[in-house]
Design a protein around this motif. Sequence first.
Motif, PDB file in Angstrom:
ATOM      1  N   ASP A   1       0.805  -1.218   0.000  1.00 43.67           N
ATOM      2  CA  ASP A   1       0.000   0.000   0.000  1.00 43.67           C
ATOM      3  C   ASP A   1       0.842   1.273   0.000  1.00 43.67           C
ATOM      4  N   ILE A   2       2.068   1.208   0.484  1.00 40.22           N
ATOM      5  CA  ILE A   2       2.919   2.406   0.518  1.00 40.22           C
ATOM      6  C   ILE A   2       3.438   2.791  -0.866  1.00 40.22           C
ATOM      7  N   CYS A   3       3.253   1.921  -1.841  1.00 39.94           N
ATOM      8  CA  CYS A   3       3.745   2.158  -3.198  1.00 39.94           C
ATOM      9  C   CYS A   3       2.794   3.096  -3.940  1.00 39.94           C
ATOM     10  N   ARG A   4       3.286   4.245  -4.369  1.00 41.41           N
ATOM     11  CA  ARG A   4       2.456   5.210  -5.090  1.00 41.41           C
ATOM     12  C   ARG A   4       2.619   5.090  -6.593  1.00 41.41           C
ATOM     13  N   ARG A   5       3.803   4.662  -7.042  1.00 44.35           N
ATOM     14  CA  ARG A   5       4.075   4.573  -8.474  1.00 44.35           C
ATOM     15  C   ARG A   5       5.217   3.589  -8.708  1.00 44.35           C
ATOM     16  N   VAL A   6       5.090   2.741  -9.730  1.00 41.58           N
ATOM     17  CA  VAL A   6       6.119   1.765 -10.058  1.00 41.58           C
ATOM     18  C   VAL A   6       6.866   2.242 -11.300  1.00 41.58           C
ATOM     19  N   PHE A   7       8.196   2.251 -11.208  1.00 42.01           N
ATOM     20  CA  PHE A   7       9.025   2.677 -12.334  1.00 42.01           C
ATOM     21  C   PHE A   7       9.491   1.509 -13.188  1.00 42.01           C
ATOM     22  N   ASP A   8       9.929   0.437 -12.547  1.00 41.34           N
ATOM     23  CA  ASP A   8      10.309  -0.750 -13.301  1.00 41.34           C
ATOM     24  C   ASP A   8      10.271  -1.982 -12.409  1.00 41.34           C
TER      25      ASP A   8
ATOM     26  N   PRO B   1       0.661   1.257 -18.920  1.00 42.32           N
ATOM     27  CA  PRO B   1      -0.539   1.704 -18.201  1.00 42.32           C
ATOM     28  C   PRO B   1      -1.693   0.711 -18.330  1.00 42.32           C
ATOM     29  N   ALA B   2      -2.608   0.772 -17.389  1.00 44.67           N
ATOM     30  CA  ALA B   2      -3.759  -0.135 -17.363  1.00 44.67           C
ATOM     31  C   ALA B   2      -4.615  -0.012 -18.619  1.00 44.67           C
ATOM     32  N   SER B   3      -4.575   1.133 -19.275  1.00 39.77           N
ATOM     33  CA  SER B   3      -5.368   1.327 -20.493  1.00 39.77           C
ATOM     34  C   SER B   3      -4.923   0.411 -21.633  1.00 39.77           C
ATOM     35  N   GLU B   4      -3.715  -0.147 -21.554  1.00 37.83           N
ATOM     36  CA  GLU B   4      -3.193  -1.018 -22.606  1.00 37.83           C
ATOM     37  C   GLU B   4      -3.376  -2.502 -22.301  1.00 37.83           C
ATOM     38  N   ILE B   5      -4.090  -2.840 -21.237  1.00 37.53           N
ATOM     39  CA  ILE B   5      -4.152  -4.229 -20.789  1.00 37.53           C
ATOM     40  C   ILE B   5      -4.733  -5.173 -21.838  1.00 37.53           C
ATOM     41  N   ASP B   6      -5.796  -4.777 -22.530  1.00 43.61           N
ATOM     42  CA  ASP B   6      -6.410  -5.675 -23.520  1.00 43.61           C
ATOM     43  C   ASP B   6      -5.441  -6.009 -24.654  1.00 43.61           C
ATOM     44  N   ALA B   7      -4.761  -5.012 -25.171  1.00 47.13           N
ATOM     45  CA  ALA B   7      -3.809  -5.236 -26.264  1.00 47.13           C
ATOM     46  C   ALA B   7      -2.631  -6.093 -25.799  1.00 47.13           C
ATOM     47  N   VAL B   8      -2.145  -5.861 -24.600  1.00 47.49           N
ATOM     48  CA  VAL B   8      -1.019  -6.629 -24.073  1.00 47.49           C
ATOM     49  C   VAL B   8      -1.428  -8.091 -23.882  1.00 47.49           C
TER      50      VAL B   8
ATOM     51  N   ALA C   1      14.046 -12.576 -22.376  1.00 45.13           N
ATOM     52  CA  ALA C   1      14.863 -11.509 -22.961  1.00 45.13           C
ATOM     53  C   ALA C   1      14.042 -10.265 -23.274  1.00 45.13           C
ATOM     54  N   CYS C   2      12.745 -10.436 -23.422  1.00 51.10           N
ATOM     55  CA  CYS C   2      11.851  -9.311 -23.744  1.00 51.10           C
ATOM     56  C   CYS C   2      10.565  -9.436 -22.922  1.00 51.10           C
ATOM     57  N   PRO C   3      10.656  -9.221 -21.600  1.00 51.94           N
ATOM     58  CA  PRO C   3       9.489  -9.358 -20.736  1.00 51.94           C
ATOM     59  C   PRO C   3       8.517  -8.189 -20.899  1.00 51.94           C
ATOM     60  N   VAL C   4       7.314  -8.379 -20.382  1.00 52.07           N
ATOM     61  CA  VAL C   4       6.273  -7.353 -20.454  1.00 52.07           C
ATOM     62  C   VAL C   4       5.577  -7.263 -19.102  1.00 52.07           C
ATOM     63  N   ALA C   5       5.232  -6.045 -18.712  1.00 48.11           N
ATOM     64  CA  ALA C   5       4.459  -5.811 -17.492  1.00 48.11           C
ATOM     65  C   ALA C   5       3.397  -4.760 -17.793  1.00 48.11           C
ATOM     66  N   VAL C   6       2.228  -4.941 -17.206  1.00 47.37           N
ATOM     67  CA  VAL C   6       1.146  -3.970 -17.367  1.00 47.37           C
ATOM     68  C   VAL C   6       0.440  -3.806 -16.026  1.00 47.37           C
ATOM     69  N   LEU C   7       0.113  -2.572 -15.690  1.00 43.97           N
ATOM     70  CA  LEU C   7      -0.590  -2.291 -14.442  1.00 43.97           C
ATOM     71  C   LEU C   7      -2.032  -2.773 -14.554  1.00 43.97           C
TER      72      LEU C   7
ATOM     73  N   GLU D   1      -1.603  -3.986  -8.237  1.00 45.60           N
ATOM     74  CA  GLU D   1      -1.171  -5.223  -8.867  1.00 45.60           C
ATOM     75  C   GLU D   1      -0.622  -4.956 -10.267  1.00 45.60           C
ATOM     76  N   ILE D   2       0.362  -5.788 -10.636  1.00 39.37           N
ATOM     77  CA  ILE D   2       0.984  -5.695 -11.946  1.00 39.37           C
ATOM     78  C   ILE D   2       0.934  -7.077 -12.570  1.00 39.37           C
ATOM     79  N   LEU D   3       0.453  -7.152 -13.790  1.00 39.62           N
ATOM     80  CA  LEU D   3       0.413  -8.405 -14.541  1.00 39.62           C
ATOM     81  C   LEU D   3       1.700  -8.483 -15.346  1.00 39.62           C
ATOM     82  N   VAL D   4       2.441  -9.612 -15.226  1.00 38.41           N
ATOM     83  CA  VAL D   4       3.753  -9.725 -15.876  1.00 38.41           C
ATOM     84  C   VAL D   4       3.854 -11.012 -16.687  1.00 38.41           C
TER      85      VAL D   4
END
Length: 191
Positions: free
Chosen positions: A89-96, A110-117, A131-137, A148-151
């Motif tokens: 809960d103390i996390c306000r923003r994730v950089f990487d 961003p969460a707005s890209e979740i469907d495409a990802v 070698a080429c991972p992906v993460a989306v909020l 939560e972050i989907l990876v």
Amino acid sequence: MKVTYSRAELLGYRRRIGGLEPLRSDCTVVSTDGIDVDAILEAQLRRWYLELLDRGPRELIAPDNIPATTTVSRPDPPLGDASVVRVPDICRRVFDIRLKGWSRAVEPRPASEIDAVVRRQLNPFTAATPACPVAVLLPPGSGQRVREILVWPSGTQVTVLHAAVDTGEDSYSFDEAALATIPATDILTQI
């Protein structure tokens, strides 16, 4: 350089740049009514700090690496070779973020890209690799911050999670250069 100020230390700094200190010792002023200037300044500092954490440049925030505070699970329903990383809960923003087995850290999309990802991850030709991972909020719940972050590809352990962290009203941590962005308005002219 990362610095940490207590509430009193940052308030003292704000009073100095606002012209409210140092106090003169050769005169005395007595007031029986008035406003609580410190309360106004503390509220202003808190707004500034949260704005810095939420939208400020990474170099002014001096993010913390907090992988030990995360939990990793599988999404339900499964979304290909995905994992869900829950941040505190103390996390306000994730950089990487980087999971064990990945070649590098990635910035969450961003969460707005979740469907495409998700669509790309369900196709074996466009799916993420170590070698080429992906993460989306994941979209936050009502009135909440992203938790939560989907990876992809999946993993069981987070090795890197650089984030803007708010530990409460009594501690302020940031890069020393961010002091120049504190609003220095003359509080006395606004009263």
